[in-house]
Write an enzyme that holds these catalytic residues in place. Structure first.
Site, PDB file in Angstrom:
ATOM      1  N   GLY A 287       0.693  -1.332  -0.033  1.00 41.66           N
ATOM      2  CA  GLY A 287      -0.048   0.158  -0.078  1.00 41.66           C
ATOM      3  C   GLY A 287       0.815   1.296  -0.072  1.00 41.66           C
ATOM      4  N   PRO A 330       4.939  -4.718  -1.064  1.00 42.86           N
ATOM      5  CA  PRO A 330       4.896  -3.445  -1.850  1.00 42.86           C
ATOM      6  C   PRO A 330       4.602  -4.100  -3.395  1.00 42.86           C
ATOM      7  CG  PRO A 330       7.236  -3.762  -1.387  1.00 42.86           C
ATOM      8  CD  PRO A 330       6.291  -4.972  -0.845  1.00 42.86           C
ATOM      9  N   ARG A 388      -7.936   3.205 -14.195  1.00 44.71           N
ATOM     10  CA  ARG A 388      -7.997   3.686 -12.771  1.00 44.71           C
ATOM     11  C   ARG A 388      -8.686   5.190 -12.640  1.00 44.71           C
ATOM     12  NH1 ARG A 388      -3.897   5.153 -10.248  1.00 44.71           N
ATOM     13  NH2 ARG A 388      -4.531   4.646  -8.438  1.00 44.71           N
ATOM     14  N   CYS A 419     -16.090   4.387 -26.429  1.00 41.72           N
ATOM     15  CA  CYS A 419     -17.659   4.743 -26.494  1.00 41.72           C
ATOM     16  C   CYS A 419     -18.124   4.964 -24.851  1.00 41.72           C
ATOM     17  CB  CYS A 419     -18.561   4.072 -27.224  1.00 41.72           C
ATOM     18  SG  CYS A 419     -17.824   3.652 -28.731  1.00 41.72           S
ATOM     19  N   TYR A 449      -1.274  -1.529 -11.847  1.00 43.23           N
ATOM     20  CA  TYR A 449      -2.620  -1.732 -12.120  1.00 43.23           C
ATOM     21  C   TYR A 449      -2.995  -0.990 -13.216  1.00 43.23           C
ATOM     22  CZ  TYR A 449      -1.827  -2.829  -7.198  1.00 43.23           C
ATOM     23  OH  TYR A 449      -1.514  -3.455  -6.373  1.00 43.23           O
TER      24      TYR A 449
HETATM   25  C1  LIG Z   1      -3.070  -5.078  -3.645  1.00 45.13           C
HETATM   26  C2  LIG Z   1      -2.152  -6.055  -2.573  1.00 45.13           C
HETATM   27  C3  LIG Z   1      -0.925  -5.524  -2.147  1.00 45.13           C
HETATM   28  C4  LIG Z   1      -0.304  -4.519  -2.965  1.00 45.13           C
HETATM   29  O1  LIG Z   1      -0.609  -3.344  -2.705  1.00 45.13           O
HETATM   30  P1  LIG Z   1       0.137  -1.836  -3.317  1.00 45.13           P
HETATM   31  O2  LIG Z   1      -0.781  -0.620  -3.245  1.00 45.13           O
HETATM   32  O3  LIG Z   1       0.462  -2.220  -4.724  1.00 45.13           O
HETATM   33  O4  LIG Z   1       1.561  -2.015  -2.522  1.00 45.13           O
HETATM   34  C5  LIG Z   1      -0.383  -6.088  -1.173  1.00 45.13           C
HETATM   35  N1  LIG Z   1      -0.878  -6.904  -0.349  1.00 45.13           N
HETATM   36  C6  LIG Z   1      -2.407  -7.382  -0.654  1.00 45.13           C
HETATM   37  C7  LIG Z   1      -2.820  -8.411   0.308  1.00 45.13           C
HETATM   38  C8  LIG Z   1      -2.685  -6.874  -1.579  1.00 45.13           C
HETATM   39  O5  LIG Z   1      -4.158  -7.140  -1.754  1.00 45.13           O
END
Ligand SMILES: *Cc1c(COP(=O)(O)O)cnc(C)c1O
Length: 492
Positions: A287, A330, A388, A419, A449
């Protein structure tokens, strides 16, 4: 190159500044090795974008291999340094769902990282790339029996179990095979973060994970998380490694991670005290945020790692437990900024939009409204290669890539060719007013993504991905052809 004294458009969002220098690259958005060449054209490792278009066409995902490797190493080094004296370092799992192909799996492995997957298909990529199963994790809230078998066939290092239901299925499947499943339990610590803020609650209302709230199951007083720990330790076919959480995405501040870590450590200590179950591992998920526009200012990995390490250290000391081995996951922070999407400009259109005049007034109020121009710049891709903006209202930026321009900045909206009126690539950006059909635009920050979420909407072929390394470019995922699109149409 000139500087632009122009003032902001009244239609621009408050955060969007008129760039002082329209041709300049805002460095945090771009991969290392991306720069304008002497002719003013955007180039990566010296390869101009016009050459990339000539060889591979547009739209095209252009990724820097060196930059990917450097970010993977930087993340791994920062966390290993910060946690070295707490738990001997961390295990970094690259979240493959952000962008996955066999070439990238090999980079991940060569840089000493491990791999997170979330489906049988992602496991198939991992298997083809030849990464050892011990370095792979499998996620998902609804794993099929087939996926669980596959995970056991590949002898995965961990299966991250998401529910009590699944725990029983994994245990039964492993027992039937005479196998042992190495399991992490995904818990929901009640911390949700998005960019600058997080919210903390006691309860969870979402599909992922085992609730830590005390009254979350029928069994009086026991949380689903506690029930799972007790159940897992009763299964001989399960080796319970530890706990996992993932609190959100595109997070800039360490506070949310820190609170989640504290809540999981409290729980881990409680399990140790109550059942004498020692859980040796704790995964704090992914995240970590990146810059998509010039106003995004994520913290360096080292700063976040040190803040998280400080919390884990003091919490473990306060609880009187030895620190579990920490892992993180990550995705975006490794791959997001390694890539830009190259598009060719087609149709241009300027619309006039009502907005309150500088002195105030409401839209529609006679005499007070002024109309302002907004320019729509259409490119040869769109929501099929980057959903996104549609899905998350995500902001991006764009730059005129095939040349520089001394023209005045004009508030522009980069849109795709689908469209759908919501088919926006970059909602608001200042581009030179002489942008014309045939120009190339580059949108940075599309490594995570975008390709992964791409679709064939309107029967557009998904773009290819090229990797550039030390001045050489190669296709790592070829773009689809019309033939690919028609192949699955059975015509019966
Ligand atoms: C999506 C996800 C991640 C990675 O998230 P990022 O925002 O790309 O770092 C890590 N762990 C889990 C369980 C996820 O679902």
């Amino acid at each position: 190159m000139t500087t632009n004294p122009s003032t902001a458009s009244a239609l621009a969002p408050e955060w969007l500044q008129v760039p002082a220098e329209l041709n300049a690259l805002h460095e945090p958005l771009w991969a290392a090795g991306v720069a304008r060449n002497d002719a003013g054209e955007l180039a990566i490792d010296g390869i101009p974008v016009s050459e990339l278009q000539r060889q591979f066409g547009t739209p095209l995902f252009v990724m820097s291999e060196n930059d990917f490797r450097a970010r993977a190493r930087a993340f791994s080094d920062a966390f290993n340094d910060a946690f070295a004296d707490i738990c001997g370092g961390v295990d970094v799992y690259y979240a493959g769902k952000s962008f996955l192909c066999t070439t990238v799996v090999r980079w991940v492995e060569e840089e000493g990282l491990r791999l997170d997957t979330a489906s049988g298909g992602e496991l198939a990529v991992a298997a083809r790339a030849g990464i050892p199963g011990a370095d792979v994790a499998l996620h998902g809230n609804n794993k099929s029996d087939g996926e669980i078998h596959r995970a056991l066939d590949m002898q995965l290092g961990r299966i991250v179990v998401d529910s009590l239901d699944e725990l029983e299925r994994v245990a039964a499947i492993a027992a039937n095979r005479g196998d042992t499943a190495r399991v992490m339990l995904r818990l929901t610590p009640g911390v949700h973060a998005h960019t600058h803020e997080f919210i903390a609650t006691a309860h969870e209302d979402q599909k992922f994970g085992l609730s830590m709230a005390g009254d979350s199951t029928d069994q009086a007083g026991l949380s689903a998380a506690e029930e799972a720990v007790a159940a897992a330790s009763g299964h001989e076919s399960i080796e319970l490694l530890g706990l996992h959480c993932h609190i959100g995405s595109q997070i800039f501040e360490p506070d949310g991670f820190a609170l989640a870590a504290e809540r999981l450590l409290d729980f881990l200590a409680a399990m140790q005290a109550k059942y004498e179950i020692v859980l040796p591992e704790l995964d704090l998920g992914g995240g970590y945020g990146i810059a998509y526009t010039p106003v995004d200012t994520p913290r360096p990995a080292a700063e976040i790692a040190q803040a998280m390490a400080a919390v884990v250290r003091s919490k473990c000391a306060a609880l009187g437990i030895s620190a579990p081995r920490i892992s993180i996951e990550p995705g975006r922070a490794i791959v997001g900024s390694t890539t830009f999407t190259l598009y060719e400009v087609g149709t241009l259109k300027t619309v006039r939009v009502d907005a309150p005049a500088a002195g105030g007034g409401e839209p529609g109020e006679p005499g007070k409204n002024v109309t302002y121009p907004r320019r729509y710049v259409s490119v040869d891709g769109g929501m099929s290669d980057n959903p996104r903006p549609v899905l998350y209202d995500a902001d991006y930026s764009a730059i005129l890539a095939s040349r520089t321009s001394d023209a005045a900045p004009q508030l522009s909206r980069v849109v795709g060719k689908h469209c759908e009126s919501g088919d926006i690539v970059v909602r608001d950006v200042y581009l030179p007013e002489d942008v014309a059909a045939g120009d190339l635009l580059a949108v940075p920050g599309t490594g995570a993504y975008c390709w992964a979420l791409s679709s064939n909407y309107n029967y557009l072929a998904r773009p290819g991905v090229v990797a550039v390394r030390d001045g050489a470019v190669r296709l790592i995922v070829r773009g689809e052809t019309e033939e690919d699109l028609l192949n699955r149409d059975m015509g019966v």
